[in-house]
Design a protein around this motif. Structure first.
Motif, PDB file in Angstrom:
ATOM      1  N   MET A 272      -7.080 -16.526  13.374  1.00  0.00           N
ATOM      2  CA  MET A 272      -8.267 -16.065  12.419  1.00  0.00           C
ATOM      3  C   MET A 272      -8.555 -17.419  11.882  1.00  0.00           C
ATOM      4  SD  MET A 272      -6.876 -12.325  11.123  1.00  0.00           S
ATOM      5  CE  MET A 272      -7.893 -12.456   9.712  1.00  0.00           C
ATOM      6  N   ASP A 273      -7.915 -18.334  11.671  1.00  0.00           N
ATOM      7  CA  ASP A 273      -8.537 -19.576  10.961  1.00  0.00           C
ATOM      8  C   ASP A 273      -9.816 -20.040  11.378  1.00  0.00           C
ATOM      9  OD1 ASP A 273      -5.711 -19.478   9.813  1.00  0.00           O
ATOM     10  OD2 ASP A 273      -5.905 -21.646   9.762  1.00  0.00           O
ATOM     11  N   ALA A 274      -9.670 -20.188  12.698  1.00  0.00           N
ATOM     12  CA  ALA A 274     -10.998 -20.545  13.399  1.00  0.00           C
ATOM     13  C   ALA A 274     -12.154 -19.468  13.244  1.00  0.00           C
ATOM     14  CB  ALA A 274     -10.654 -20.928  14.943  1.00  0.00           C
ATOM     15  N   TRP A 275     -11.611 -18.084  13.454  1.00  0.00           N
ATOM     16  CA  TRP A 275     -12.552 -17.247  13.375  1.00  0.00           C
ATOM     17  C   TRP A 275     -13.397 -17.006  12.123  1.00  0.00           C
ATOM     18  CZ3 TRP A 275      -8.973 -13.111  16.074  1.00  0.00           C
ATOM     19  CH2 TRP A 275      -9.095 -13.595  17.428  1.00  0.00           C
ATOM     20  N   VAL A 276     -12.523 -17.288  10.932  1.00  0.00           N
ATOM     21  CA  VAL A 276     -12.982 -16.955   9.629  1.00  0.00           C
ATOM     22  C   VAL A 276     -13.978 -18.577   9.431  1.00  0.00           C
ATOM     23  CG1 VAL A 276     -12.525 -17.174   7.217  1.00  0.00           C
ATOM     24  CG2 VAL A 276     -11.333 -15.709   8.544  1.00  0.00           C
ATOM     25  N   GLU A 277     -13.608 -19.456   9.874  1.00  0.00           N
ATOM     26  CA  GLU A 277     -14.430 -20.726   9.879  1.00  0.00           C
ATOM     27  C   GLU A 277     -15.609 -20.662  10.434  1.00  0.00           C
ATOM     28  OE1 GLU A 277     -11.483 -23.676  11.336  1.00  0.00           O
ATOM     29  OE2 GLU A 277     -10.697 -23.803   9.301  1.00  0.00           O
ATOM     30  N   ARG A 278     -15.575 -19.958  11.715  1.00  0.00           N
ATOM     31  CA  ARG A 278     -16.838 -20.093  12.412  1.00  0.00           C
ATOM     32  C   ARG A 278     -17.761 -19.004  11.807  1.00  0.00           C
ATOM     33  NH1 ARG A 278     -13.856 -20.476  17.999  1.00  0.00           N
ATOM     34  NH2 ARG A 278     -14.195 -22.736  18.322  1.00  0.00           N
ATOM     35  N   VAL A 279     -17.316 -17.967  11.421  1.00  0.00           N
ATOM     36  CA  VAL A 279     -18.347 -16.887  10.787  1.00  0.00           C
ATOM     37  C   VAL A 279     -19.029 -17.437   9.295  1.00  0.00           C
ATOM     38  CG1 VAL A 279     -18.145 -14.597   9.613  1.00  0.00           C
ATOM     39  CG2 VAL A 279     -17.159 -14.964  11.926  1.00  0.00           C
ATOM     40  N   THR A 280     -18.081 -18.137   8.815  1.00  0.00           N
ATOM     41  CA  THR A 280     -18.490 -18.610   7.634  1.00  0.00           C
ATOM     42  C   THR A 280     -19.551 -19.820   7.590  1.00  0.00           C
ATOM     43  OG1 THR A 280     -16.535 -19.896   7.084  1.00  0.00           O
ATOM     44  CG2 THR A 280     -16.773 -17.680   5.984  1.00  0.00           C
ATOM     45  N   SER A 281     -19.211 -20.582   8.603  1.00  0.00           N
ATOM     46  CA  SER A 281     -20.188 -21.670   8.832  1.00  0.00           C
ATOM     47  C   SER A 281     -21.468 -21.414   9.425  1.00  0.00           C
ATOM     48  CB  SER A 281     -19.700 -22.737   9.681  1.00  0.00           C
ATOM     49  OG  SER A 281     -19.410 -22.146  11.234  1.00  0.00           O
ATOM     50  N   ARG A 282     -21.620 -20.146  10.058  1.00  0.00           N
ATOM     51  CA  ARG A 282     -22.620 -19.769  10.443  1.00  0.00           C
ATOM     52  C   ARG A 282     -23.787 -19.172   9.430  1.00  0.00           C
ATOM     53  NH1 ARG A 282     -22.834 -15.189  15.388  1.00  0.00           N
ATOM     54  NH2 ARG A 282     -23.984 -16.739  16.462  1.00  0.00           N
ATOM     55  N   HIS A 283     -23.059 -18.802   8.336  1.00  0.00           N
ATOM     56  CA  HIS A 283     -23.849 -18.310   7.377  1.00  0.00           C
ATOM     57  C   HIS A 283     -23.549 -19.227   6.042  1.00  0.00           C
ATOM     58  CE1 HIS A 283     -24.989 -14.308   9.418  1.00  0.00           C
ATOM     59  NE2 HIS A 283     -23.578 -14.464   9.269  1.00  0.00           N
ATOM     60  N   ALA A 284     -23.513 -20.404   6.335  1.00  0.00           N
ATOM     61  CA  ALA A 284     -23.019 -21.478   5.327  1.00  0.00           C
ATOM     62  C   ALA A 284     -23.911 -21.735   3.871  1.00  0.00           C
ATOM     63  CB  ALA A 284     -22.909 -22.986   5.759  1.00  0.00           C
ATOM     64  N   ASP A 285     -25.231 -21.258   3.992  1.00  0.00           N
ATOM     65  CA  ASP A 285     -26.229 -21.245   2.894  1.00  0.00           C
ATOM     66  C   ASP A 285     -25.943 -20.064   2.130  1.00  0.00           C
ATOM     67  OD1 ASP A 285     -27.088 -19.626   5.143  1.00  0.00           O
ATOM     68  OD2 ASP A 285     -29.246 -19.481   4.152  1.00  0.00           O
ATOM     69  N   ALA A 286     -25.267 -18.968   2.703  1.00  0.00           N
ATOM     70  CA  ALA A 286     -24.969 -17.831   1.672  1.00  0.00           C
ATOM     71  C   ALA A 286     -23.325 -17.507   1.314  1.00  0.00           C
ATOM     72  CB  ALA A 286     -25.812 -16.565   2.172  1.00  0.00           C
ATOM     73  N   VAL A 287     -22.609 -18.134   2.223  1.00  0.00           N
ATOM     74  CA  VAL A 287     -21.342 -17.894   2.394  1.00  0.00           C
ATOM     75  C   VAL A 287     -20.339 -18.879   2.059  1.00  0.00           C
ATOM     76  CG1 VAL A 287     -19.390 -16.752   3.508  1.00  0.00           C
ATOM     77  CG2 VAL A 287     -21.642 -15.871   3.811  1.00  0.00           C
ATOM     78  N   LYS A 288     -19.399 -18.896   1.145  1.00  0.00           N
ATOM     79  CA  LYS A 288     -18.302 -19.913   1.149  1.00  0.00           C
ATOM     80  C   LYS A 288     -17.030 -19.186   1.643  1.00  0.00           C
ATOM     81  CE  LYS A 288     -18.254 -21.850  -2.816  1.00  0.00           C
ATOM     82  NZ  LYS A 288     -17.752 -22.145  -4.119  1.00  0.00           N
ATOM     83  N   GLY A 289     -16.253 -20.070   2.550  1.00  0.00           N
ATOM     84  CA  GLY A 289     -15.275 -19.453   3.175  1.00  0.00           C
ATOM     85  C   GLY A 289     -13.849 -20.332   2.249  1.00  0.00           C
ATOM     86  N   VAL A 290     -13.039 -19.475   1.903  1.00  0.00           N
ATOM     87  CA  VAL A 290     -11.621 -20.066   1.194  1.00  0.00           C
ATOM     88  C   VAL A 290     -10.519 -19.665   2.064  1.00  0.00           C
ATOM     89  CG1 VAL A 290     -12.977 -20.336  -0.733  1.00  0.00           C
ATOM     90  CG2 VAL A 290     -11.668 -18.392  -0.357  1.00  0.00           C
ATOM     91  N   LYS A 291      -9.537 -20.303   1.612  1.00  0.00           N
ATOM     92  CA  LYS A 291      -8.212 -20.092   2.321  1.00  0.00           C
ATOM     93  C   LYS A 291      -6.995 -20.123   1.326  1.00  0.00           C
ATOM     94  CE  LYS A 291      -5.536 -21.540   6.193  1.00  0.00           C
ATOM     95  NZ  LYS A 291      -5.552 -22.601   7.282  1.00  0.00           N
ATOM     96  N   VAL A 292      -6.212 -19.279   1.161  1.00  0.00           N
ATOM     97  CA  VAL A 292      -5.214 -19.370   0.204  1.00  0.00           C
ATOM     98  C   VAL A 292      -3.830 -18.961   0.722  1.00  0.00           C
ATOM     99  CG1 VAL A 292      -4.438 -18.308  -2.078  1.00  0.00           C
ATOM    100  CG2 VAL A 292      -6.936 -18.242  -1.593  1.00  0.00           C
ATOM    101  N   ASP A 293      -3.087 -19.927   0.664  1.00  0.00           N
ATOM    102  CA  ASP A 293      -1.558 -19.866   1.280  1.00  0.00           C
ATOM    103  C   ASP A 293      -0.913 -19.088  -0.049  1.00  0.00           C
ATOM    104  OD1 ASP A 293       1.206 -20.192   1.612  1.00  0.00           O
ATOM    105  OD2 ASP A 293       0.809 -22.412   2.132  1.00  0.00           O
ATOM    106  N   VAL A 294      -0.299 -18.003   0.429  1.00  0.00           N
ATOM    107  CA  VAL A 294       0.397 -17.116  -0.581  1.00  0.00           C
ATOM    108  C   VAL A 294       1.796 -17.695  -1.264  1.00  0.00           C
ATOM    109  CG1 VAL A 294      -0.726 -14.809   0.514  1.00  0.00           C
ATOM    110  CG2 VAL A 294       1.667 -15.753   1.263  1.00  0.00           C
ATOM    111  N   GLU A 295       2.176 -18.599  -0.471  1.00  0.00           N
ATOM    112  CA  GLU A 295       3.703 -19.389  -0.748  1.00  0.00           C
ATOM    113  C   GLU A 295       3.067 -20.115  -2.010  1.00  0.00           C
ATOM    114  OE1 GLU A 295       5.743 -20.664   2.244  1.00  0.00           O
ATOM    115  OE2 GLU A 295       6.530 -18.755   2.778  1.00  0.00           O
ATOM    116  N   GLN A 296       1.972 -20.814  -1.969  1.00  0.00           N
ATOM    117  CA  GLN A 296       1.585 -21.630  -2.821  1.00  0.00           C
ATOM    118  C   GLN A 296       0.955 -21.251  -4.022  1.00  0.00           C
ATOM    119  OE1 GLN A 296       2.244 -25.392  -2.658  1.00  0.00           O
ATOM    120  NE2 GLN A 296       3.663 -24.581  -0.863  1.00  0.00           N
ATOM    121  N   GLU A 297       0.315 -20.151  -3.696  1.00  0.00           N
ATOM    122  CA  GLU A 297      -0.511 -19.660  -4.772  1.00  0.00           C
ATOM    123  C   GLU A 297      -0.128 -18.002  -4.944  1.00  0.00           C
ATOM    124  OE1 GLU A 297      -2.486 -21.277  -6.665  1.00  0.00           O
ATOM    125  OE2 GLU A 297      -2.231 -22.937  -5.458  1.00  0.00           O
TER     126      GLU A 297
END
Length: 113
Positions: A44-69
């Motif tokens: 899913m990392d790659a899929w989320v990255e690809r989808v958000t990069s496709r709409h980079a002008d309108a979308v920001k993709g962020v990743k949160v490690d539940v153990e660290q946060e």
């Protein structure tokens, strides 16, 4: 910017959350994960990255490690990973729990653009 550079999700912390997510003018796709996630979910990392990069002008993709946060995980009642949240105008507008295909992620996100 190379394709590799456009494929990077920002790693967010509770400290940067207010400014980078709630105050963002872009739609934010927040991807909660954990290092112990089964291998089949890590794609899913790659899929989320690809989808958000496709709409980079309108979308920001962020990743949160539940153990660290754990504060962010608790705030949004993250009980299973992966979990995706969509924020628009500082408000959470969509949520999905569990593995998703790239098409499902794209449809979820595009419903809020």
């Amino acid at each position: 910017m190379s394709f590799e550079e456009t494929m990077r999700l920002e790693h967010f912390t509770e400290r940067s959350f207010q400014q980078q997510v709630l105050a963002s003018e872009q739609v934010v796709l927040m991807y909660f994960w954990a290092p112990w996630c089964p291998e089949e979910y890590r794609g899913m990392d790659a899929w989320v990255e690809r989808v958000t990069s496709r709409h980079a002008d309108a979308v920001k993709g962020v990743k949160v490690d539940v153990e660290q946060e754990p504060v962010l995980a608790e705030r949004y009642i993250i009980r299973a990973v992966p979990t995706l949240l969509v924020f628009k105008g500082g408000q959470m507008v969509d949520r999905a729990v569990g593995a998703m295909t790239r098409t499902a992620i794209r449809r979820m996100l595009e419903g809020h653009l």
